[in-house]
Design a protein around this motif. Structure first.
Motif, PDB file in Angstrom:
ATOM      1  N   ALA A   1       4.640  -3.610  -3.561  1.00 49.76           N
ATOM      2  CA  ALA A   1       4.324  -3.457  -2.133  1.00 49.76           C
ATOM      3  C   ALA A   1       4.931  -2.172  -1.578  1.00 49.76           C
ATOM      4  O   ALA A   1       4.287  -1.464  -0.793  1.00 49.76           O
ATOM      5  CB  ALA A   1       4.818  -4.672  -1.348  1.00 49.76           C
ATOM      6  N   ALA A   2       6.142  -1.839  -1.993  1.00 50.15           N
ATOM      7  CA  ALA A   2       6.792  -0.615  -1.503  1.00 50.15           C
ATOM      8  C   ALA A   2       6.049   0.634  -1.987  1.00 50.15           C
ATOM      9  O   ALA A   2       5.846   1.576  -1.209  1.00 50.15           O
ATOM     10  CB  ALA A   2       8.253  -0.587  -1.950  1.00 50.15           C
ATOM     11  N   ALA A   3       5.637   0.641  -3.248  1.00 52.83           N
ATOM     12  CA  ALA A   3       4.895   1.792  -3.770  1.00 52.83           C
ATOM     13  C   ALA A   3       3.515   1.895  -3.118  1.00 52.83           C
ATOM     14  O   ALA A   3       3.038   3.003  -2.841  1.00 52.83           O
ATOM     15  CB  ALA A   3       4.762   1.690  -5.289  1.00 52.83           C
ATOM     16  N   ARG A   4       2.899   0.758  -2.839  1.00 53.70           N
ATOM     17  CA  ARG A   4       1.612   0.786  -2.135  1.00 53.70           C
ATOM     18  C   ARG A   4       1.776   1.405  -0.744  1.00 53.70           C
ATOM     19  O   ARG A   4       0.906   2.151  -0.294  1.00 53.70           O
ATOM     20  CB  ARG A   4       1.035  -0.620  -1.997  1.00 53.70           C
ATOM     21  CG  ARG A   4       0.344  -1.095  -3.215  1.00 53.70           C
ATOM     22  CD  ARG A   4      -0.350  -2.418  -2.980  1.00 53.70           C
ATOM     23  NE  ARG A   4      -0.902  -2.895  -4.223  1.00 53.70           N
ATOM     24  CZ  ARG A   4      -0.909  -4.157  -4.604  1.00 53.70           C
ATOM     25  NH1 ARG A   4      -0.424  -5.089  -3.822  1.00 53.70           N
ATOM     26  NH2 ARG A   4      -1.432  -4.495  -5.757  1.00 53.70           N
ATOM     27  N   ALA A   5       2.862   1.067  -0.070  1.00 49.05           N
ATOM     28  CA  ALA A   5       3.097   1.653   1.253  1.00 49.05           C
ATOM     29  C   ALA A   5       3.090   3.172   1.159  1.00 49.05           C
ATOM     30  O   ALA A   5       2.479   3.855   1.986  1.00 49.05           O
ATOM     31  CB  ALA A   5       4.424   1.150   1.836  1.00 49.05           C
ATOM     32  N   ALA A   6       3.734   3.719   0.138  1.00 42.26           N
ATOM     33  CA  ALA A   6       3.786   5.175  -0.039  1.00 42.26           C
ATOM     34  C   ALA A   6       2.410   5.738  -0.394  1.00 42.26           C
ATOM     35  O   ALA A   6       1.991   6.764   0.154  1.00 42.26           O
ATOM     36  CB  ALA A   6       4.802   5.539  -1.121  1.00 42.26           C
ATOM     37  N   GLY A   7       1.709   5.092  -1.300  1.00 46.69           N
ATOM     38  CA  GLY A   7       0.386   5.566  -1.694  1.00 46.69           C
ATOM     39  C   GLY A   7      -0.610   5.508  -0.555  1.00 46.69           C
ATOM     40  O   GLY A   7      -1.370   6.461  -0.324  1.00 46.69           O
ATOM     41  N   TYR A   8      -0.604   4.405   0.177  1.00 46.94           N
ATOM     42  CA  TYR A   8      -1.505   4.277   1.320  1.00 46.94           C
ATOM     43  C   TYR A   8      -1.145   5.297   2.399  1.00 46.94           C
ATOM     44  O   TYR A   8      -2.026   5.847   3.060  1.00 46.94           O
ATOM     45  CB  TYR A   8      -1.448   2.877   1.913  1.00 46.94           C
ATOM     46  CG  TYR A   8      -1.980   1.772   1.032  1.00 46.94           C
ATOM     47  CD1 TYR A   8      -2.867   2.019  -0.016  1.00 46.94           C
ATOM     48  CD2 TYR A   8      -1.584   0.459   1.240  1.00 46.94           C
ATOM     49  CE1 TYR A   8      -3.337   0.993  -0.808  1.00 46.94           C
ATOM     50  CE2 TYR A   8      -2.059  -0.578   0.452  1.00 46.94           C
ATOM     51  CZ  TYR A   8      -2.930  -0.308  -0.569  1.00 46.94           C
ATOM     52  OH  TYR A   8      -3.403  -1.332  -1.356  1.00 46.94           O
ATOM     53  N   ALA A   9       0.150   5.527   2.582  1.00 48.77           N
ATOM     54  CA  ALA A   9       0.579   6.506   3.588  1.00 48.77           C
ATOM     55  C   ALA A   9       0.031   7.891   3.249  1.00 48.77           C
ATOM     56  O   ALA A   9      -0.564   8.557   4.096  1.00 48.77           O
ATOM     57  CB  ALA A   9       2.107   6.530   3.682  1.00 48.77           C
ATOM     58  N   ALA A  10       0.219   8.319   2.008  1.00 45.97           N
ATOM     59  CA  ALA A  10      -0.259   9.647   1.616  1.00 45.97           C
ATOM     60  C   ALA A  10      -1.781   9.743   1.742  1.00 45.97           C
ATOM     61  O   ALA A  10      -2.320  10.806   2.056  1.00 45.97           O
ATOM     62  CB  ALA A  10       0.184   9.974   0.193  1.00 45.97           C
TER      63      ALA A  10
END
Length: 173
Positions: free
Chosen positions: A79-88
């Motif tokens: 979930a934390a990595a998805r937050a970063a990927g979705y943000a970018a």
């Protein structure tokens, strides 16, 4: 149907999304030490959000952060990595007025809430607090962009749907 969405709009959304993702980045880093892909995605997004160009590198690091989410094998880190990927990925959202676009815009904050909630052993109160934080930290410009989008489609009563509904309602209010 088209939506008037400028690079400045994407930058406002990007700064907010980067802040959301950065809140949970340590949850990824402690579970996947040495994997810098989510951090690189947030860093590259900040370059864009502060006036830089949308580059191939930004797209590459967004995809890499999402790959890290798939590969890490831990739900909190995912979930934390998805937050970063979705943000970018915010830098590349289309100017289409569809409910699906709402999910792209809200994805970083939703993943932020999910990561915190999972880290707290699925404590809904923690996810609700993260949604409140994301709403409170959204600038007027972010809220204005969300209001221009069609209302999202959040069917069912899953925890994800409940969090999305809370987030969208709060940003539109």
């Amino acid at each position: 149907m088209s939506l008037d969405l400028s690079d400045d709009d994407r930058r406002f959304l990007g700064l907010w999304a980067a802040d959301c993702a950065e809140r949970v980045l340590p949850l990824f880093e402690v579970r996947a030490p040495g994997d810098s892909r989510p951090r690189e995605a947030i860093d590259e997004l900040r370059v864009f959000a502060l006036g830089g160009k949308r580059t191939a590198r930004l797209r590459t690091v967004a995809w890499a952060a999402l790959a890290a989410a798939r590969e890490v094998g831990d739900p909190v880190a995912t979930a934390a990595a998805r937050a970063a990927g979705y943000a970018a990925g915010i830098a590349y959202i289309h100017a289409l007025a569809t409910p699906h676009q709402v999910n792209h815009v809200l994805g970083p904050a939703l993943s932020q809430a999910q990561a915190r909630e999972l880290a707290a052993s699925d404590a809904p109160r923690v996810g609700d607090e993260e949604i409140r934080w994301a709403i409170e930290h959204a600038s007027p410009a972010v809220r204005e962009v969300v209001r221009r989008l069609p209302v999202g489609n959040h069917p069912g009563h899953s925890r994800r749907s409940v969090l999305l509904q809370q987030l969208e309602t709060g940003l539109r209010g």
